[in-house]
Design an enzyme around this catalytic site. Sequence first.
Site, PDB file in Angstrom:
ATOM      1  N   GLY A 108       0.845  -1.170   0.000  1.00  0.00           N
ATOM      2  CA  GLY A 108       0.000   0.000   0.000  1.00  0.00           C
ATOM      3  C   GLY A 108       0.883   1.223   0.000  1.00  0.00           C
ATOM      4  CE  LYS A 144       9.684   9.302 -16.020  1.00  0.00           C
ATOM      5  NZ  LYS A 144       9.879   9.127 -17.476  1.00  0.00           N
ATOM      6  CG  ASP A 167      17.538   8.912 -24.466  1.00  0.00           C
ATOM      7  OD1 ASP A 167      18.627   8.816 -25.064  1.00  0.00           O
ATOM      8  OD2 ASP A 167      17.460   9.172 -23.255  1.00  0.00           O
TER       9      ASP A 167
END
Length: 611
Positions: free
Chosen positions: A297, A314, A411
């Site tokens: 969680g 991220k 990339d």
Amino acid sequence: MKSAIRFVVLLLWSCVTAGDPQTNFLRNGCSSYAVTNASAFAVTFNDTLADLRSSISGSNSSLFATAHRPAVQSVYALFQCRGYLSAADCLACFSVAEGRIRSCGPAYGGRVIYDGCFLRYESIPFFDQVTPAENGNSCGGRNAATGGFTTAVRSLVADLSAATPRIPEFFAAAKRVGVFAVAQCVETVSEEGCQQCLAAAAGNVMLCLPGVDGRALEPLCFMRYSDESFFPANRTVDLSPYMINSGRAKSSNKGALIGGVAGGVGGLLLLLGFTSLLWIRRSRDQRSPSEGGAYLGLKYKEGCLKDGRTVAVKRLAIAQTSRARADFQSEVKLISNIHHRNLVRLLGYSSKRDDFLLVYEYMENGSLDKFIFGDKRGFLNWRQRFSIIVGAARGLSYMHQEFHVCIIHRDIKCSNILLDNYFQPRVADFGLARLLPKDKSHLTTIFAGTFGYTAPEYAIRGQLSEKVDTYSYGVVVLEIISGRKCNDIKLEPVTQYLLEWAWKLYERDQLLEMVDETLDPSEYSPEEVKKIIKIALLCTQATVAARPTMSEIVVLLLNQTDDALQPTRPTFIDASSRVHGDHASSSSTGSSSTSHGTSNATFSTLQFSAR
């Protein structure tokens, strides 16, 4: 309560008599890769199937079994019958499935699906693997006479998909107003894995409506509905005790949902409002990620997220401008619609306050670069490297040619290829991706990419097309084979970047000299390695039109010969934008001013796992 129901269900199953093994064939599939030692594999394969037969026959007969024979050519196998079959019918279904799956040998894996049973084998462990949905179904030819049937199917399928993960042995059969239906997951998967699989299966099976017979065929689960009974009447399970718990869970979670997932993510994850306070809490299931069932969680100061799996977050450290926020929203909209087994999937996001956060599925083995030239160099054998090369090509092929618009990553490099628990590749980090109008190349004044992987026409002239990814992919393939970074001139031979070195070896017919010294020569065919290096050189040709598409690369990789592979000299570019090669003059001209390096955005990945 659950144990009591389990006893009743098992008692009912024991009363079945033989008579219908349901060997209606639905689907099969074999791996594209052949094992290196066919004779050794055949022995292990036969022994493993014999172990399965032993498990489902005799006094200790079972409707589910797994088997594993460790050897030079290991084999893992799983067999499961539908929960309403008798022991005799199950054995009969196994015999039919065994005969058909033998046609896959000596492939690395295969599976076959019937109405009554399912058989699968692999050369690596897969019993608790949560594989991507396959969007597979099998539909009958008749349509329902009234709309009431469709309504009943939708209701029953939804209840089965919600209740079955909570039922012992992950099996349920039910009947409702003229609709007969079953749902089943393999017993080795976690409750969460079963839930995810059946959610996908429910969507797939309902695509068969208004047909009166439909099946969903997923790697982990099976679902079927029909207007005719296909299981004994005493096999039905009361779903209500499990639906009560399901409803309570849904109710409690619903009030906590704040953020959301852009189109295509569905019900997998709804991300909440993010604040600076973040911590991780174990849920009731304490298994580790390697056991295939970690329940986590993620809790924030405002709201609560409980998706039941490990995730990677991220954080984009970028300027707080309207352009940055627009770019973030663009990335989210792009990624959330991409679903492919070789592409990392976006699960959720937040752009609240000063944070730009993206939540992705967690890849247990991290990025490829550490296995190629990092601290785990030498860990991957040739077959694993080849699988990564093919998988990455398939992911890019989907982006370029199979998605509804062409997406250029811009990339591609080893650090942007992640590996799951079974070392299957997932292309990641679409932060630099851009949409490309159909049938057009694109000139851009904003350079994004990493030196050493970037195609000359893009780095120098700003010309962007999907062949920019093709070029980068070719460089990555050379890295995977050689174990050497593309832009590292400190390694021998000195003063040569990887691509230039590879071309000189090609001209001298000495390509095997660039093979990573950590690879065991007995594990690979020299001709196969040389073929793949030639394919990589095809990807890096100076003329953009001469580079193959990623779909063509997949075909070339899986083709047995390399007679037609005749690459031309690449254009070499170094860090000071100095270009040399056959097309130096044309590559060095351009209308845009660019700089080498990564984009202005910086990324850091926070990996959340059980502690």
